[in-house]
Design a protein around this motif. Structure first.
Motif, mmCIF file in Angstrom:
data_model
loop_
_atom_site.group_PDB
_atom_site.id
_atom_site.type_symbol
_atom_site.label_atom_id
_atom_site.label_comp_id
_atom_site.label_asym_id
_atom_site.label_seq_id
_atom_site.Cartn_x
_atom_site.Cartn_y
_atom_site.Cartn_z
ATOM 1 N N LEU A 30 69.768 58.651 55.039
ATOM 2 C CA LEU A 30 69.891 58.100 56.389
ATOM 3 C C LEU A 30 71.215 58.575 56.966
ATOM 4 C CD1 LEU A 30 68.945 54.311 56.085
ATOM 5 C CD2 LEU A 30 67.542 56.171 56.997
ATOM 6 N N SER A 31 71.193 59.118 58.167
ATOM 7 C CA SER A 31 72.464 59.485 58.783
ATOM 8 C C SER A 31 73.024 58.269 59.511
ATOM 9 C CB SER A 31 72.273 60.658 59.745
ATOM 10 O OG SER A 31 71.619 60.208 60.895
ATOM 11 N N ALA A 32 74.298 58.348 59.860
ATOM 12 C CA ALA A 32 74.962 57.217 60.516
ATOM 13 C C ALA A 32 74.216 56.797 61.776
ATOM 14 C CB ALA A 32 76.400 57.590 60.842
ATOM 15 N N ARG A 33 73.747 57.786 62.517
ATOM 16 C CA ARG A 33 73.054 57.511 63.776
ATOM 17 C C ARG A 33 71.775 56.682 63.557
ATOM 18 N NH1 ARG A 33 70.952 56.425 67.444
ATOM 19 N NH2 ARG A 33 70.740 57.267 69.550
ATOM 20 N N GLN A 34 71.038 57.002 62.506
ATOM 21 C CA GLN A 34 69.829 56.227 62.185
ATOM 22 C C GLN A 34 70.189 54.818 61.743
ATOM 23 O OE1 GLN A 34 68.711 59.510 59.261
ATOM 24 N NE2 GLN A 34 66.729 58.588 59.676
ATOM 25 N N PHE A 35 71.237 54.772 60.941
ATOM 26 C CA PHE A 35 71.662 53.516 60.339
ATOM 27 C C PHE A 35 72.102 52.526 61.403
ATOM 28 C CE2 PHE A 35 74.982 51.089 58.012
ATOM 29 C CZ PHE A 35 74.151 50.529 57.059
ATOM 30 N N GLU A 36 72.621 53.034 62.515
ATOM 31 C CA GLU A 36 73.121 52.161 63.578
ATOM 32 C C GLU A 36 72.026 51.720 64.547
ATOM 33 O OE1 GLU A 36 77.504 54.154 63.140
ATOM 34 O OE2 GLU A 36 76.323 54.630 64.922
ATOM 35 N N GLU A 37 70.813 52.229 64.326
ATOM 36 C CA GLU A 37 69.677 51.855 65.179
ATOM 37 C C GLU A 37 69.261 50.407 64.840
ATOM 38 O OE1 GLU A 37 67.003 53.139 68.108
ATOM 39 O OE2 GLU A 37 68.837 54.042 67.348
ATOM 40 N N PRO A 38 69.327 49.481 65.814
ATOM 41 C CA PRO A 38 69.059 48.073 65.487
ATOM 42 C C PRO A 38 67.656 47.830 64.920
ATOM 43 C CG PRO A 38 69.969 48.294 67.705
ATOM 44 C CD PRO A 38 69.666 49.674 67.220
ATOM 45 N N SER A 39 66.672 48.643 65.340
ATOM 46 C CA SER A 39 65.301 48.378 64.890
ATOM 47 C C SER A 39 64.960 49.108 63.587
ATOM 48 C CB SER A 39 64.320 48.793 65.983
ATOM 49 O OG SER A 39 64.511 50.156 66.290
ATOM 50 N N LEU A 40 65.968 49.752 62.953
ATOM 51 C CA LEU A 40 65.686 50.551 61.751
ATOM 52 C C LEU A 40 64.921 49.762 60.677
ATOM 53 C CD1 LEU A 40 66.128 53.168 59.998
ATOM 54 C CD2 LEU A 40 68.210 52.082 59.164
ATOM 55 N N LEU A 41 65.452 48.597 60.306
ATOM 56 C CA LEU A 41 64.844 47.852 59.200
ATOM 57 C C LEU A 41 63.393 47.468 59.515
ATOM 58 C CD1 LEU A 41 65.073 46.546 56.419
ATOM 59 C CD2 LEU A 41 65.971 44.503 57.527
ATOM 60 N N ASP A 42 63.156 46.940 60.730
ATOM 61 C CA ASP A 42 61.788 46.547 61.098
ATOM 62 C C ASP A 42 60.844 47.740 61.038
ATOM 63 O OD1 ASP A 42 62.467 43.952 61.473
ATOM 64 O OD2 ASP A 42 62.765 44.117 63.645
ATOM 65 N N HIS A 43 61.358 48.875 61.522
ATOM 66 C CA HIS A 43 60.536 50.081 61.535
ATOM 67 C C HIS A 43 60.173 50.514 60.111
ATOM 68 C CE1 HIS A 43 59.511 53.456 64.435
ATOM 69 N NE2 HIS A 43 58.959 53.792 63.298
ATOM 70 N N LEU A 44 61.176 50.484 59.219
ATOM 71 C CA LEU A 44 60.920 50.880 57.827
ATOM 72 C C LEU A 44 59.943 49.911 57.161
ATOM 73 C CD1 LEU A 44 64.372 52.072 56.409
ATOM 74 C CD2 LEU A 44 62.722 53.282 57.837
ATOM 75 N N LEU A 45 60.112 48.610 57.430
ATOM 76 C CA LEU A 45 59.213 47.622 56.826
ATOM 77 C C LEU A 45 57.783 47.826 57.307
ATOM 78 C CD1 LEU A 45 61.472 44.418 56.917
ATOM 79 C CD2 LEU A 45 60.853 45.818 54.923
ATOM 80 N N ALA A 46 57.639 48.154 58.593
ATOM 81 C CA ALA A 46 56.295 48.395 59.129
ATOM 82 C C ALA A 46 55.651 49.607 58.450
ATOM 83 C CB ALA A 46 56.361 48.595 60.643
ATOM 84 N N LEU A 47 56.444 50.672 58.234
ATOM 85 C CA LEU A 47 55.902 51.867 57.570
ATOM 86 C C LEU A 47 55.530 51.563 56.111
ATOM 87 C CD1 LEU A 47 58.239 54.691 58.971
ATOM 88 C CD2 LEU A 47 55.795 54.383 59.431
ATOM 89 N N LEU A 48 56.342 50.755 55.446
ATOM 90 C CA LEU A 48 56.028 50.369 54.063
ATOM 91 C C LEU A 48 54.715 49.594 54.039
ATOM 92 C CD1 LEU A 48 59.586 49.299 52.867
ATOM 93 C CD2 LEU A 48 58.186 51.083 51.825
ATOM 94 N N HIS A 49 54.597 48.671 54.974
ATOM 95 C CA HIS A 49 53.392 47.852 55.044
ATOM 96 C C HIS A 49 52.160 48.734 55.272
ATOM 97 C CE1 HIS A 49 51.237 44.136 55.569
ATOM 98 N NE2 HIS A 49 50.642 44.668 56.625
ATOM 99 N N ARG A 50 52.304 49.667 56.235
ATOM 100 C CA ARG A 50 51.172 50.518 56.609
ATOM 101 C C ARG A 50 50.729 51.425 55.460
ATOM 102 N NH1 ARG A 50 51.267 54.737 60.511
ATOM 103 N NH2 ARG A 50 53.200 53.962 61.420
ATOM 104 N N THR A 51 51.690 51.937 54.672
ATOM 105 C CA THR A 51 51.334 52.857 53.593
ATOM 106 C C THR A 51 51.090 52.123 52.272
ATOM 107 O OG1 THR A 51 53.704 53.202 53.244
ATOM 108 C CG2 THR A 51 52.542 54.880 54.513
ATOM 109 N N GLY A 52 51.432 50.847 52.221
ATOM 110 C CA GLY A 52 51.225 50.088 50.996
ATOM 111 C C GLY A 52 52.194 50.449 49.870
ATOM 112 N N VAL A 53 53.342 51.023 50.216
ATOM 113 C CA VAL A 53 54.353 51.317 49.198
ATOM 114 C C VAL A 53 55.281 50.106 49.069
ATOM 115 C CG1 VAL A 53 56.364 52.768 48.643
ATOM 116 C CG2 VAL A 53 54.281 53.828 49.569
ATOM 117 N N LYS A 54 55.627 49.770 47.829
ATOM 118 C CA LYS A 54 56.523 48.621 47.605
ATOM 119 C C LYS A 54 57.960 48.974 47.964
ATOM 120 C CE LYS A 54 54.134 46.234 43.844
ATOM 121 N NZ LYS A 54 53.547 47.244 42.914
#
Ligand code: C2E
Ligand code: CA
Ligand code: CA
Ligand code: CA
Length: 279
Positions: free
Chosen positions: A118-142
């Protein structure tokens, strides 16, 4: 004097072509991201130095553009960061890495973890965590399969915020590795409270690592400090048997580098893992 003037003109022309080159890359990058074309991931194995088992892989993005040809991350990641294009590109990378992890699982290969930069710019994106959780949910990866790599310098940009964000990732059971460690003048007081599991010693310390030299002293100190703080320590850029042996001697936990494997496209990674597990 004339020579000086010529040199100055040449300098200006170089600057101009440099900014033109940047602009060309930026435009192609924007198009490639919109079309979602030309990017793919390679994976570099991470090896447990004691057991010599593969303990995970790191995803590294590659770009083969139809006009510009193949570009190295060093040429386009800084531009992607500067323009913010790393945010949509980063989500593509994350999703592709999860899809590939699924593919591996379907082939019976259950990796301990997949590291994603993750670059600093991505890390500072407020919606990063929600977005990652949604992708995990969608792909079924733990979530516990995911390790996020953030550079020490990105952390040090605003340590308080970084500590808060990283602890949220940890609450969701993702792990965190501090990348390029040792070159960013971290304040040791922050290190103590950093919600991370692993330090990745920057490859500049490993390149000329020899018994008893300065790099050796620094590397050994980082390993000892990391262990005292309850962190795993990985050495990056290990290219030789000698470096590997020294790192083993001073208690390094994991290594990554050309000595074991270059970054590999998914099919080659599968072959590498299957051979490695057999032999
Ligand atoms: P990094 O995260 O520190 O990645 C390690 C770099 O060292 C990779 O270069 C890898 O190919 C290279 N490497 C691995 N082992 C050896 C070795 O034994 N010797 C040498 N000389 N090099 C080795 P790469 O793939 O060109 O990536 C460069 C940088 O670009 C990365 O540094 C990272 O900062 C950035 N990057 C790459 N992929 C991504 C990505 O998916 N997202 C983001 N945000 N950044 C990325
Ligand atoms: Ca990395
Ligand atoms: Ca690194
Ligand atoms: Ca680096």
């Amino acid at each position: 004097k004339i020579q000086g003037r010529n040199r100055y003109l040449l300098f200006q022309q170089n600057l101009l072509s440099l900014s033109q080159a940047r602009l060309r890359i930026e435009n192609s990058l924007r198009r490639a991201i919109n079309e979602q074309k030309g990017f793919y991931l390679e994976y570099q194995p991470k090896i447990n130095i004691q057991t010599e088992q593969i303990c995970g892989v790191e995803a590294l993005v590659r770009w083969q553009d139809k006009e510009l040809g193949s570009l190295s991350p060093a040429d386009f990641i800084p531009i992607a960061e500067h323009t913010g294009l790393i945010v949509p590109l980063g989500y593509w990378i994350f999703e592709q890495a999860l899809i590939d992890l699924k593919t591996l699982q379907l082939k019976g290969i259950d990796l301990h973890s997949m590291s994603i930069n993750l670059s600093a710019r991505q890390f500072e994106e407020p919606s990063l965590l929600d977005h990652l959780l949604a992708l995990l949910h969608r792909t079924g990866v733990k979530a516990e399969k995911i390790d996020l790599e953030l550079t020490e310098s990105a952390v040090m940009r605003s340590p308080q915020e970084a500590i808060q964000t990283l602890s949220r990732f940890q609450q969701e059971r993702m792990t965190v590795s501090i990348d390029d460690f040792g070159i960013a003048y971290s304040s040791l007081s922050y290190l103590k409270s950093l919600p991370a599991s692993r330090l990745k010693i920057d490859q500049s310390f490993i390149r000329e690592l020899e018994d008893g030299n300065d790099d050796y002293a620094i590397t050994a100190s980082i390993i000892e400090m990391g262990h005292n703080l309850g962190l795993k320590v990985l050495a990056e850029g290990v290219e030789t048997q000698a470096q590997c042996a020294l790192l083993k001697k001073i208690g390094c936990d994991e290594i990554q580098g050309f000595y074991y494997s270059r970054p590999l496209p998914l099919e080659k990674l599968i072959e590498f893992i299957q051979q490695h597990n057999d032999g």
